[in-house]
Design an enzyme around this catalytic site. Sequence first.
Site, mmCIF file in Angstrom:
data_model
loop_
_atom_site.group_PDB
_atom_site.id
_atom_site.type_symbol
_atom_site.label_atom_id
_atom_site.label_comp_id
_atom_site.label_asym_id
_atom_site.label_seq_id
_atom_site.Cartn_x
_atom_site.Cartn_y
_atom_site.Cartn_z
ATOM 1 N N ILE A 195 0.830 -1.202 0.000
ATOM 2 C CA ILE A 195 0.000 0.000 0.000
ATOM 3 C C ILE A 195 0.864 1.251 0.000
ATOM 4 C CG2 ILE A 195 -1.635 1.334 1.377
ATOM 5 C CD1 ILE A 195 -2.855 -1.344 2.303
ATOM 6 N N ARG A 214 12.180 0.581 6.610
ATOM 7 C CA ARG A 214 13.444 0.027 7.116
ATOM 8 C C ARG A 214 14.343 -0.482 6.000
ATOM 9 N NH1 ARG A 214 11.362 -4.276 11.404
ATOM 10 N NH2 ARG A 214 9.916 -4.582 9.676
ATOM 11 N N ASP A 221 13.519 3.019 11.046
ATOM 12 C CA ASP A 221 12.574 2.191 11.786
ATOM 13 C C ASP A 221 11.660 3.144 12.540
ATOM 14 O OD1 ASP A 221 11.186 0.579 13.548
ATOM 15 O OD2 ASP A 221 12.914 -0.641 14.099
ATOM 16 N N VAL A 222 10.393 3.205 12.145
ATOM 17 C CA VAL A 222 9.492 4.202 12.719
ATOM 18 C C VAL A 222 9.212 3.962 14.196
ATOM 19 C CG1 VAL A 222 8.393 4.728 10.509
ATOM 20 C CG2 VAL A 222 7.397 2.957 11.991
ATOM 21 N N ASN A 244 1.580 5.229 7.171
ATOM 22 C CA ASN A 244 1.112 3.956 6.613
ATOM 23 C C ASN A 244 1.797 2.737 7.224
ATOM 24 O OD1 ASN A 244 0.081 2.086 4.316
ATOM 25 N ND2 ASN A 244 2.307 1.976 4.137
ATOM 26 N N TYR A 262 -3.656 -6.650 17.323
ATOM 27 C CA TYR A 262 -3.765 -5.833 16.109
ATOM 28 C C TYR A 262 -5.014 -4.965 16.162
ATOM 29 C CZ TYR A 262 -4.313 -4.767 11.113
ATOM 30 O OH TYR A 262 -4.466 -4.131 9.907
ATOM 31 N N LYS A 313 -5.356 -0.800 16.176
ATOM 32 C CA LYS A 313 -6.051 -0.079 15.114
ATOM 33 C C LYS A 313 -7.260 0.694 15.660
ATOM 34 C CE LYS A 313 -3.420 -1.145 11.627
ATOM 35 N NZ LYS A 313 -2.627 -0.113 10.928
ATOM 36 N N VAL A 371 -6.132 -6.600 1.489
ATOM 37 C CA VAL A 371 -5.523 -6.018 0.295
ATOM 38 C C VAL A 371 -4.483 -6.992 -0.248
ATOM 39 C CG1 VAL A 371 -4.328 -3.989 -0.635
ATOM 40 C CG2 VAL A 371 -5.888 -3.744 1.319
ATOM 41 N N THR A 383 -1.376 -7.654 -0.850
ATOM 42 C CA THR A 383 -0.060 -7.136 -0.464
ATOM 43 C C THR A 383 0.759 -8.234 0.211
ATOM 44 O OG1 THR A 383 -0.816 -6.490 1.735
ATOM 45 C CG2 THR A 383 -1.022 -4.837 -0.038
#
Length: 248
Positions: free
Chosen positions: A13, A33, A55-56, A82, A147, A151, A180, A182
């Site tokens: 995405i 990353r 690395d966020v 994202n 998860y 979210k 999706v 991906t």
Amino acid sequence: MRVALVTGAGRGIGRAIARRLSAEGCRVALVARNREQLDETAAECAGQVHVIPADVTDADAAERVHGEVEQRWGPVEILVANAGAGHSARLERTTDADWQRMLDLNLTAPFRFVRRSVPSMRAAGWGRIVVMASTAARLGEPYIAAYTASKHGVLGLVRAAAAELARTGVTVNAVCPGYVDTPMTEQTIATIVATTGRSAAEARETLARKQPIGRLIQPDEVAEAVWFCVRSGAVTGQAIQVDGGAEQ
């Protein structure tokens, strides 16, 4: 020419969003990353891009990334947070480490990037923030408690930020995809195969059937929803569903 920043831009995405923003004339900073994947994304973009491996989940990532973008192009005007990942396990098999990893990546990292973006957007009187959520931000499903909690949390962040910034010219929205096509969904398929003994084709078909349209969502379709959020100054605080009609 607007300055955009996309996290998780190395594939899936994020790559589709970067392509779309670039095609619309934005300068796009690409963050993930994996440097090799970022370079592949950059090669698919039409305009100016800047690759920033990071690395966020690092506590200083938002400050470092924004600082580098500001030095090169000026303040970030469009933030697409994202980057994210999933985790599947029964509740009693979800460890503290699993739980924390989901919160760190899917909730805390977006919060830090949003927080770092807001001052310059507020000062400019214009900004667009889009956070990638999920249908799991609105619904609960078995085996994805960590998860889902992350979210749900990020959707709360979006709504609170949108309310706070409503009179500033800055909009804040969440995009909530279903399944999706991906690499992340491929991992989900692999987990289904490992735990149920179904074939990969059967697992993929199971996920496709969760959308009434009968197929997986395409990354470019999610990118289209992101671009809608960027174009509109009147849509804010929303959870834009891209789920093939799964939630009416």
